[in-house]
Write an enzyme that holds these catalytic residues in place. Sequence first.
Site, PDB file in Angstrom:
ATOM      1  N   GLU A 165       0.834  -1.210   0.000  1.00 13.61           N
ATOM      2  CA  GLU A 165       0.000   0.000   0.000  1.00 13.61           C
ATOM      3  C   GLU A 165       0.866   1.257   0.000  1.00 13.61           C
ATOM      4  O   GLU A 165       0.514   2.268  -0.604  1.00 13.61           O
ATOM      5  CB  GLU A 165      -0.910   0.028   1.233  1.00 13.61           C
ATOM      6  CG  GLU A 165      -2.090  -0.902   1.172  1.00 13.61           C
ATOM      7  CD  GLU A 165      -3.136  -0.416   0.191  1.00 13.61           C
ATOM      8  OE1 GLU A 165      -2.855  -0.447  -1.027  1.00 13.61           O
ATOM      9  OE2 GLU A 165      -4.216  -0.022   0.615  1.00 13.61           O
ATOM     10  N   THR A 184      -5.491   7.901  -4.466  1.00  8.88           N
ATOM     11  CA  THR A 184      -5.449   7.931  -2.994  1.00  8.88           C
ATOM     12  C   THR A 184      -4.542   9.067  -2.530  1.00  8.88           C
ATOM     13  O   THR A 184      -4.847   9.762  -1.564  1.00  8.88           O
ATOM     14  CB  THR A 184      -4.943   6.578  -2.459  1.00  8.88           C
ATOM     15  OG1 THR A 184      -5.819   5.565  -2.947  1.00  8.88           O
ATOM     16  CG2 THR A 184      -4.937   6.543  -0.947  1.00  8.88           C
TER      17      THR A 184
HETATM   18  N1  HSE Z   1      -7.963   4.923   4.590  1.00  7.14           N
HETATM   19  C1  HSE Z   1      -7.427   5.208   3.287  1.00  7.14           C
HETATM   20  C2  HSE Z   1      -7.852   6.601   2.884  1.00  7.14           C
HETATM   21  C3  HSE Z   1      -7.967   4.198   2.324  1.00  7.14           C
HETATM   22  O1  HSE Z   1      -9.020   6.918   3.059  1.00  7.14           O
HETATM   23  O2  HSE Z   1      -7.017   7.363   2.398  1.00  7.14           O
HETATM   24  C4  HSE Z   1      -7.448   4.360   0.950  1.00  7.14           C
HETATM   25  O3  HSE Z   1      -6.396   3.502   0.699  1.00  7.14           O
END
Ligand code: HSE
Length: 291
Positions: free
Chosen positions: A120, A168
């Site tokens: 990630e 993201t």
């Molecule tokens: N928790 C993360 C966000 C999830 O909202 O940025 C996305 O990978």
Amino acid sequence: MVTVRAPATSANLGSGFDVFGVALDRPADVVRVEKANKTTIDVTGAGSQYIPEDPEKNTVGAVAQALDAPARIEIDKGVRPASGLGSSAASAAAAAVALNVLYDCGLTRKELVPIAAKGEAVVSGDAHADNVAPAILGGFTIATDDGITQIDADISFVTCLPDIVVSTRSARQVVPKRTSISKVVDTVGKAATITAGMTRNDPELVGRGMHDTIVTPARAELIEGYDTVRKAALQAGATGVTISGAGPAIIAVCYDHAQRAIANAMLDSFAEFGVESRAYQTHIGDGAQIF
Ligand code: HSE
């Protein structure tokens, strides 16, 4: 050769930013691994043209490196990248589970979560585990600095993915750096309500807890039509609606019987803005499965 299917996931659920996640029973990625002297990656399927095959730049390459498990890796994408449905997490989770078997590493599913989270970091800059935890363990997960709590829950959702790309990285840039204590108090209450709802399989409680006043309003600006689609889903019977993960997918929680009406309402609302979208009628599901 080992083949693993890992599901789409939805992180945050509004009030659980970077903490909550659910495994969804569709869509999913399928990853095949075979021992090799050095790691190579082939990507096919949804949005594969946007995914780098260089192991240094691919989420799955980071997982192979962390496990010291070089392999020929084929990724068949069912979860489109930059969707808010845990696309990179699905690939990373599937690869972690598959390589663990291929090389007989002997790690438990919970031990594989931080390994997959390293993947990630390649995509978003942060090794958060809120998508990889449910992708590996299934159910509803609570990821904190001191570990993962997993709850098997039976809840129905509709996710609606517009033909908009939100990375993201950019969605994290708009998250406010500061907030008020009253919003923190509200968020803690809402997050606790979601957890209670999951333990009782109660879509009303889950929906009531999904409202968030800190992160979601800033991110909603990145999704054309968000407020209209949200209202339409609520009118069609959803018990709560929020952004799925970093977006642009929107997730609605509901009773099973309302799924179709909610899916149609969300699709029609995006269409009013000239935005094509796709809806999935889905449920909380299992984590990565070895074929
Ligand atoms: N928790 C993360 C966000 C999830 O909202 O940025 C996305 O990978």
